[in-house]
Design an enzyme around this catalytic site. Sequence first.
Site, mmCIF file in Angstrom:
data_model
loop_
_atom_site.group_PDB
_atom_site.id
_atom_site.type_symbol
_atom_site.label_atom_id
_atom_site.label_comp_id
_atom_site.label_asym_id
_atom_site.label_seq_id
_atom_site.Cartn_x
_atom_site.Cartn_y
_atom_site.Cartn_z
ATOM 1 N N GLN A 183 13.059 73.801 -32.796
ATOM 2 C CA GLN A 183 12.723 72.764 -31.814
ATOM 3 C C GLN A 183 12.110 71.550 -32.507
ATOM 4 O OE1 GLN A 183 13.068 73.398 -28.264
ATOM 5 N NE2 GLN A 183 12.781 71.215 -28.167
ATOM 6 N N PHE A 184 12.956 70.643 -32.999
ATOM 7 C CA PHE A 184 12.434 69.476 -33.708
ATOM 8 C C PHE A 184 11.617 68.562 -32.801
ATOM 9 C CE2 PHE A 184 16.211 67.518 -31.953
ATOM 10 C CZ PHE A 184 15.856 66.189 -31.780
ATOM 11 N N THR A 185 11.842 68.622 -31.496
ATOM 12 C CA THR A 185 11.124 67.715 -30.594
ATOM 13 C C THR A 185 9.640 68.035 -30.489
ATOM 14 O OG1 THR A 185 11.707 69.003 -28.628
ATOM 15 C CG2 THR A 185 13.195 67.192 -29.239
#
Length: 148
Positions: free
Chosen positions: A78-80
């Site tokens: 989950q890069f966000t």
Amino acid sequence: MKIVVQRAKKAKVIVDEKTVGEIEHGLMILVGVTHDDTIEDAKFCANKVAKLRIFEDEAGKMNLSVKDVGGGILSISQFTLYGNSEKGNRPSFIEAARPEQAEPMYEQFNELLRSEHGLQVETGVFGAMMDIDFINDGPVTLILESKK
């Protein structure tokens, strides 16, 4: 590393209408990697996730780990999690590691959960658009960070 840990009654991840990872009971975690994360960050986070006592014992107290209750882990990249929305209305993801750095770190983290802690770990597909279907148990949700 930054990780959102959610206690789950069940969870699954779907890519292109196909279930690619699923657990019945345990933890659904979202894993973010930043530029300066190292294997030490992955070890710290894997140890913390594996040993978090967030499941209830026979007295109703949060005193048991995911391993104690025989639960699995659904781990989603989950890069966000490293999105910054302090300025303007569109988040900046400059603090998120590039995929060529983030993917190996994410894979190492998952492997540590398996090899060092003996946990069942299911995953999504790194970088893919994923649908996550889960039932939050409690709800219990925590945020872990390897660096503060």
